[in-house]
Motif scaffolding. Structure first.
Motif, short mmCIF file in Angstrom:
data_model
loop_
_atom_site.label_atom_id
_atom_site.label_comp_id
_atom_site.label_asym_id
_atom_site.label_seq_id
_atom_site.Cartn_x
_atom_site.Cartn_y
_atom_site.Cartn_z
N ASP A 1 0.82 -1.21 0.00
CA ASP A 1 0.00 0.00 0.00
C ASP A 1 0.85 1.26 0.00
O ASP A 1 0.32 2.36 -0.06
CB ASP A 1 -0.96 0.01 1.19
CG ASP A 1 -0.25 -0.17 2.52
OD1 ASP A 1 0.97 -0.42 2.52
OD2 ASP A 1 -0.91 -0.04 3.57
N GLN A 2 2.17 1.11 0.08
CA GLN A 2 3.06 2.27 0.03
C GLN A 2 3.85 2.34 -1.28
O GLN A 2 4.76 3.14 -1.41
CB GLN A 2 4.04 2.21 1.21
CG GLN A 2 3.35 2.30 2.56
CD GLN A 2 4.29 2.13 3.73
OE1 GLN A 2 3.89 1.70 4.81
NE2 GLN A 2 5.56 2.47 3.56
N MET A 3 3.46 1.48 -2.25
CA MET A 3 4.16 1.42 -3.53
C MET A 3 3.24 1.90 -4.64
O MET A 3 2.04 1.63 -4.64
CB MET A 3 4.61 -0.02 -3.81
CG MET A 3 5.54 -0.14 -4.99
SD MET A 3 7.25 0.36 -4.64
CE MET A 3 7.78 -1.01 -3.61
N LYS A 4 3.82 2.62 -5.58
CA LYS A 4 3.06 3.13 -6.72
C LYS A 4 3.91 2.99 -7.98
O LYS A 4 5.06 3.42 -8.02
CB LYS A 4 2.67 4.59 -6.51
CG LYS A 4 1.93 5.23 -7.68
CD LYS A 4 1.58 6.67 -7.37
CE LYS A 4 0.90 7.35 -8.54
NZ LYS A 4 1.81 7.49 -9.71
N GLU A 5 3.30 2.35 -9.03
CA GLU A 5 4.00 2.21 -10.30
C GLU A 5 3.79 3.46 -11.17
O GLU A 5 2.75 4.11 -11.08
CB GLU A 5 3.49 0.98 -11.07
CG GLU A 5 3.86 -0.34 -10.46
CD GLU A 5 2.91 -0.77 -9.36
OE1 GLU A 5 1.98 0.02 -9.04
OE2 GLU A 5 3.09 -1.87 -8.80
N LYS A 6 4.78 3.76 -11.98
CA LYS A 6 4.68 4.91 -12.87
C LYS A 6 5.49 4.62 -14.13
O LYS A 6 6.60 4.07 -14.05
CB LYS A 6 5.22 6.17 -12.19
CG LYS A 6 5.03 7.44 -13.04
CD LYS A 6 5.55 8.67 -12.32
CE LYS A 6 7.06 8.65 -12.23
NZ LYS A 6 7.60 9.92 -11.68
N ILE A 7 4.94 4.95 -15.28
CA ILE A 7 5.66 4.83 -16.55
C ILE A 7 5.86 6.23 -17.10
O ILE A 7 4.90 6.99 -17.30
CB ILE A 7 4.89 3.96 -17.57
CG1 ILE A 7 4.90 2.50 -17.13
CG2 ILE A 7 5.51 4.09 -18.95
CD1 ILE A 7 4.23 1.57 -18.10
N SER A 8 7.10 6.59 -17.31
CA SER A 8 7.44 7.90 -17.84
C SER A 8 8.45 7.72 -18.97
O SER A 8 9.53 7.15 -18.75
CB SER A 8 8.01 8.80 -16.73
OG SER A 8 8.32 10.07 -17.23
N PHE A 9 8.08 8.19 -20.17
CA PHE A 9 8.94 8.09 -21.35
C PHE A 9 9.37 6.64 -21.59
O PHE A 9 10.53 6.36 -21.92
CB PHE A 9 10.16 8.99 -21.20
CG PHE A 9 9.82 10.44 -21.01
CD1 PHE A 9 9.36 11.21 -22.07
CD2 PHE A 9 9.92 11.03 -19.75
CE1 PHE A 9 9.03 12.54 -21.89
CE2 PHE A 9 9.59 12.35 -19.56
CZ PHE A 9 9.14 13.13 -20.64
N GLY A 10 8.40 5.72 -21.43
CA GLY A 10 8.67 4.32 -21.71
C GLY A 10 9.42 3.58 -20.63
O GLY A 10 9.72 2.40 -20.81
N GLN A 11 9.72 4.21 -19.51
CA GLN A 11 10.47 3.58 -18.42
C GLN A 11 9.56 3.34 -17.22
O GLN A 11 8.94 4.27 -16.71
CB GLN A 11 11.66 4.45 -18.01
CG GLN A 11 12.43 3.93 -16.80
CD GLN A 11 13.11 2.60 -17.07
OE1 GLN A 11 13.89 2.47 -18.01
NE2 GLN A 11 12.82 1.62 -16.24
N LEU A 12 9.46 2.10 -16.78
CA LEU A 12 8.67 1.75 -15.61
C LEU A 12 9.51 1.97 -14.35
O LEU A 12 10.64 1.50 -14.25
CB LEU A 12 8.23 0.29 -15.68
CG LEU A 12 7.52 -0.27 -14.43
CD1 LEU A 12 6.21 0.44 -14.18
CD2 LEU A 12 7.30 -1.78 -14.58
N THR A 13 8.95 2.71 -13.40
CA THR A 13 9.61 2.92 -12.11
C THR A 13 8.60 2.69 -10.99
O THR A 13 7.39 2.72 -11.22
CB THR A 13 10.19 4.34 -11.98
OG1 THR A 13 9.13 5.30 -12.18
CG2 THR A 13 11.30 4.58 -12.99
#
Length: 411
Positions: A136-148
């Protein structure tokens, strides 16, 4: 990748993110008025039972590492491989393999995602340890084709991880990147179950009596009304007053309102909510101690269905994720893990004995292999495959018996 970028590049502030996380922890109201969160959902015994059974059964099954032998000659247990030690000895200095897998599966069952930080050697690809992180403290994000992955630390800061730094298990997903939370998806159904539970508790707190009102012939003053209310509360409220007869005076009349638990088929409604919760995790009701439809004749078949329909999808997800995220690409063709479901499929002692006899008599297994499955010591000569003597090749029928030669008479 353009669609994914548009879907994941929505930025929110740290304060907004914190508010969302607080809502996940402390919950929000459902239609029943129950505040539901991950933790409050687990206070319903059915949810706790489903999550516990699934987590414990996944954790208790052996998860050995195998090495494929050349030329399709079978496989051997790769005890010398670091992956075997990770899941059979210790995933980190603080957890046993059972505790680690139980924790990760609990996160999966409740939140739909499980994360573990990898302590690995980039030069060799060897993962030395895995440390679980709170989903519950983790969030995925894709920016410029890179998953972080952005992780909110306990101190309030945010750490950024890349996919090669995390071991990520995910359940049912809309985008294949983030798993869906079963508690969020079925919050109304779980909230209804919690409402039934709280309603029953309040009924016992009020002496298991139906709601009622008191009819008084004349209007008393406020002081008298407050005293009468306190007297009735003292006589009727609480489990300790269940069954007591109330005393009334001055022409007072008790009149019930609403309906009783029996009229509302309260018990049947509770059972329907139990079945509804079991559907969320595909859990047979008898696994959470609901034996209404379980019999001695069908429990074995239900258990087999439980392994195939409930556990195996999770097992395949675990096995493929381990191969993809933990093993170097050069080893994925030869090294793999596989759950051993034999202990869950043994059946009754009689059924197990019949299968073992059939295996030994037909040369499928050796005597010592069967004894080893019972932790019995080997016996001499038990390391050979044997078949019954009357078994012959299908293309070689036995020859006809030849008549015996006549005996010569003595001269």
């Amino acid at each position: 990748m353009g669609f994914l970028r548009q879907s994941f590049e929505k930025r929110i502030s740290l304060a907004q993110w914190g508010a969302l996380l607080d809502q996940a922890v402390y919950g929000g109201p459902t239609a029943t008025g129950i505040n539901l969160s991950d933790q409050s959902a687990l206070t319903w015994s059915v949810v706790w039972g489903c999550v516990t059974v699934l987590s414990q059964d996944m954790a208790k099954l052996p998860l050995p590492t195998y090495r494929r032998l050349p030329n399709d000659q079978g496989r051997e247990e790769a005890r010398d491989h670091w992956l075997w030690k990770l899941f059979r000895v210790a995933p980190n200095p603080f957890m046993t393999p059972y505790t680690f897998r139980q924790t990760m599966q609990k996160h999966l069952a409740v939140r739909g995602n499980a994360y573990a930080l990898k302590d690995w050697d980039p030069s060799t690809g060897e993962v030395r340890a895995l440390y679980p992180r709170m989903p519950d403290q983790m969030k995925e994000k894709i920016s410029f084709g890179q998953l972080t992955y952005e992780y909110r630390e306990q101190g309030g800061g945010v750490s950024t991880y890349y996919p090669d730094q995390l071991f990520h298990l995910k359940g049912l997903s809309d985008d294949g990147i983030t798993g869906m939370s079963p508690v969020d998806a079925f919050r109304e159904g779980i909230g209804l179950g919690l409402a039934y539970q709280q309603h029953a508790s309040r009924q016992f707190a009020n002496g298991v009596r139906i709601p009622m009102f008191v009819e008084i012939p004349s209007a008393p003053g406020k002081e008298s009304l407050d005293k009468m209310r306190a007297d009735f509360q003292e006589q009727l409220a609480g489990i300790q007053n269940a069954g007591k007869i109330p005393f009334m005076w001055g022409g007072m009349t008790l009149k019930p309102i609403g309906f009783s638990n029996q009229d509302a088929q309260f018990i049947e409604s509770q059972h329907l909510s139990v079945e509804s919760a079991c559907r969320i995790w595909r859990m047979p009701p008898h696994k959470v101690m609901d034996y209404l439809r379980a019999t001695f004749s069908n429990v074995t078949e239900i258990n087999i269905s439980y392994v195939g329909d409930t556990l195996m999808p999770w097992q395949v997800m675990w096995e493929q994720s381990i191969s993809q995220q933990l093993l170097p690409e050069r080893e994925r063709e030869t090294i793999y893990v596989e759950h051993d479901n034999y202990s869950l499929l043994k059946g009754t002692p009689k059924e197990r004995a019949e299968v073992e006899v059939m295996y030994v008599l037909n040369g499928i297994s050796q005597i010592n292999e069967t004894r080893l499955s019972h932790n019995w010591p080997p016996v001499k000569g038990g390391d050979k495959n044997r078949i019954q003597s009357q078994m012959i090749p299908i293309d070689a029928p036995p020859g006809l018996a030849q008549p015996a030669a006549p005996l010569k008479q003595k001269e």
